[in-house]
Design an enzyme around this catalytic site. Structure first.
Site, PDB file in Angstrom:
ATOM      1  N   ASP A  22      -6.306 -28.654  59.539  1.00  0.00           N
ATOM      2  CA  ASP A  22      -5.079 -29.326  59.078  1.00  0.00           C
ATOM      3  C   ASP A  22      -5.402 -30.304  57.943  1.00  0.00           C
ATOM      4  OD1 ASP A  22      -2.154 -30.313  59.660  1.00  0.00           O
ATOM      5  OD2 ASP A  22      -3.383 -32.121  59.719  1.00  0.00           O
ATOM      6  N   LYS A  68      -4.180 -30.210  53.766  1.00  0.00           N
ATOM      7  CA  LYS A  68      -3.620 -31.329  52.986  1.00  0.00           C
ATOM      8  C   LYS A  68      -4.507 -31.637  51.780  1.00  0.00           C
ATOM      9  CE  LYS A  68      -1.588 -33.043  57.228  1.00  0.00           C
ATOM     10  NZ  LYS A  68      -1.839 -33.822  58.435  1.00  0.00           N
TER      11      LYS A  68
HETATM   12  N1  HSE Z   1      -1.109 -32.558  63.329  1.00  0.00           N
HETATM   13  C1  HSE Z   1      -1.054 -33.425  62.188  1.00  0.00           C
HETATM   14  C2  HSE Z   1      -1.783 -34.712  62.473  1.00  0.00           C
HETATM   15  C3  HSE Z   1       0.322 -33.767  61.747  1.00  0.00           C
HETATM   16  O1  HSE Z   1      -2.299 -34.899  63.569  1.00  0.00           O
HETATM   17  O2  HSE Z   1      -1.855 -35.532  61.582  1.00  0.00           O
HETATM   18  C4  HSE Z   1       0.942 -32.723  60.933  1.00  0.00           C
HETATM   19  O3  HSE Z   1       0.123 -32.405  59.848  1.00  0.00           O
END
Ligand code: HSE
Length: 432
Positions: free
Chosen positions: A198, A202
């Site tokens: 994740d 980003k």
């Molecule tokens: N799962 C992500 C986090 C949030 O823990 O920051 C969405 O990107």
């Protein structure tokens, strides 16, 4: 006053937040846009979590993206297959697009950016990186005069929560993760968060913008936090550091490094104080110096805040007849793809925890291997004495080349006095 119509795809957590914002301050949004901004259709698979006029609801997302009355499509269904087809169809139909879908942009962004450029429509994706923090706009607009020297971000709230809890309570990773899942801070399948994927999504979006080209997601080095032990957190503290999962992009001798991994940073670094589920991005630019943006990186209303900001900006462009895609499309990312510096060639400081039998000569064997590979030790701690079992020898190194470190670790781990694989954590931020 003209009306600008929005079609919402998905009305789960973030979608409901967007609906709430439209319901809570319609006049405020209309005034800011200079037109009546209205949600005209909401495509859902099940009942939305907020009251929505039943006339607006439909199960046919494809019809929404083809509806000639709709000006802006807001994609909040997530995933990469159906979402991609819907986004491309929306763009093909001349709709402006807003999405919070980081996986979609990180893995298929080039196709979507190019389609949007060709059709001359706007693409807003502020909510895809760090929830409420306006980091996309800051990089694209506020910092546009700078050469970006580095970006270091805590861009995943779940892992920041887990590492903060491990630091505060000395608990093991598995027990903190279980607690976070029970409280709803971590997903039932936490792989994307704890494995670093994740954060890498980003970073792909942010670094592509900051460095003016498209970074292939598969080129990003990704390491999660699963192997971090409570003992490493304790040693880091003793040495004056904190361990964070950092998303890092930096330009070194004309080459770009883009990587996500657990990182030790000095406790005095601005990022070290960002705890719990909070996100923060630390940027160094050649003119602006060091800046840090922090805030809520996830959650219903923080993410909806950024989604609605994109909707308002696009609506404003429509009202004032600004050429579409002039302000919101990542034009730089439509251009060339960037080749990254291979991980083997990056340089970093390193924390090593060598689990060795406490016998005469062990230290010289370990330091001998490091020396043979051009790795210089900056400081060292050995705690406890146990002639029958392995004890931790902790070292911080000066800057070393990753490839040298990998080869040295292979040799160290193969020594007969070494009881388990050596823990290795990169150290950054000492110069900031
Ligand atoms: N799962 C992500 C986090 C949030 O823990 O920051 C969405 O990107």
């Amino acid at each position: 006053m003209r009306t600008i119509n929005v079609g919402l795809l998905g009305c789960g957590t973030v979608g409901s937040g967007v609906v709430k914002l439209f319901q809570e301050h319609p006049d405020l949004l209309d005034r800011r846009v200079g037109a009546k901004l209205r949600i005209r259709k909401v495509a859902v698979r099940s009942a939305p979590r907020v009251p929505v006029d039943a006339k607006l609801l439909t199960k046919e997302a494809m019809e929404v993206v083809r509806d000639p009355q709709i000006d802006i499509i807001v994609e909040l269904i997530g995933g990469t297959d159906v979402a991609k087809a819907l986004c491309l169809e929306a763009v093909a139909n001349g709709k402006h697009l807003v999405t919070a879908n980081k996986a979609l942009l990180a893995e298929h962004g080039l196709e979507i950016y190019r389609a949007a450029a060709e059709k001359r429509v706007d693409l807003g994706f502020e909510a895809s990186v760090c929830g409420a923090i306006p980091i996309i706009r800051s990089v694209k607009e506020g910092l546009v005069a700078n050469r970006i020297l580095s970006i270091m971000g805590i861009v995943n709230g779940t892992t920041n929560y887990i590492l903060t809890k491990m630091t505060e309570s000395s608990q093991a990773f598995a027990s903190v993760l279980a607690e976070a899942q029970a409280k709803g801070y971590a997903e039932a399948d936490p792989t994307l968060d704890v494995g670093g994927g994740d954060a890498a999504h980003k970073l792909q979006i942010l670094a592509s913008l900051a460095y003016g080209g498209y970074i292939r997601f598969s080129d990003i080095y990704i390491e999660g936090i699963q192997k971090i032990e409570a003992v490493d957190i304790a040693f880091a503290r003793e040495l004056g550091y904190r361990i964070k999962l950092l998303a890092i992009a930096k330009q070194e001798q004309g080459e770009l490094e883009v990587r996500v991994h657990p990182t030790m940073i000095p406790e005095a670094h601005l990022l070290a104080s960002v705890g719990g589920v909070y996100n923060a991005v630390h940027i160094r630019g050649d003119s602006c110096g060091s800046l840090m943006f922090s805030g809520r990186g996830a959650g219903q209303m923080p993410t909806a805040s950024s989604v609605v900001a994109d909707i308002v900006e696009i609506a404003h462009n429509i009202v004032f007849h600004r050429p579409s895609h002039a302000s919101l499309l990542p034009t730089s990312a439509v251009g060339s793809e960037i080749t990254l510096r291979p991980m083997e060639r990056i340089t970093s400081g390193y924390y090593l925890r060598v689990m060795a039998m406490d016998k005469p000569g062990v230290l010289s064997k370990v330091s001998g291997v490091l020396g043979e590979h051009n790795i210089s030790i900056a400081s060292m701690i050995q705690k406890g004495r146990d002639e029958a079992a392995a004890v931790p020898i902790v070292m911080l190194t000066h800057q070393a080349v990753e490839g040298d470190m990998r080869r040295a670790l292979q040799k160290i781990n193969a020594l007969d006095v070494i009881a388990q694989e050596t823990m290795c954590i990169r150290v950054e931020g000492v110069e900031d």
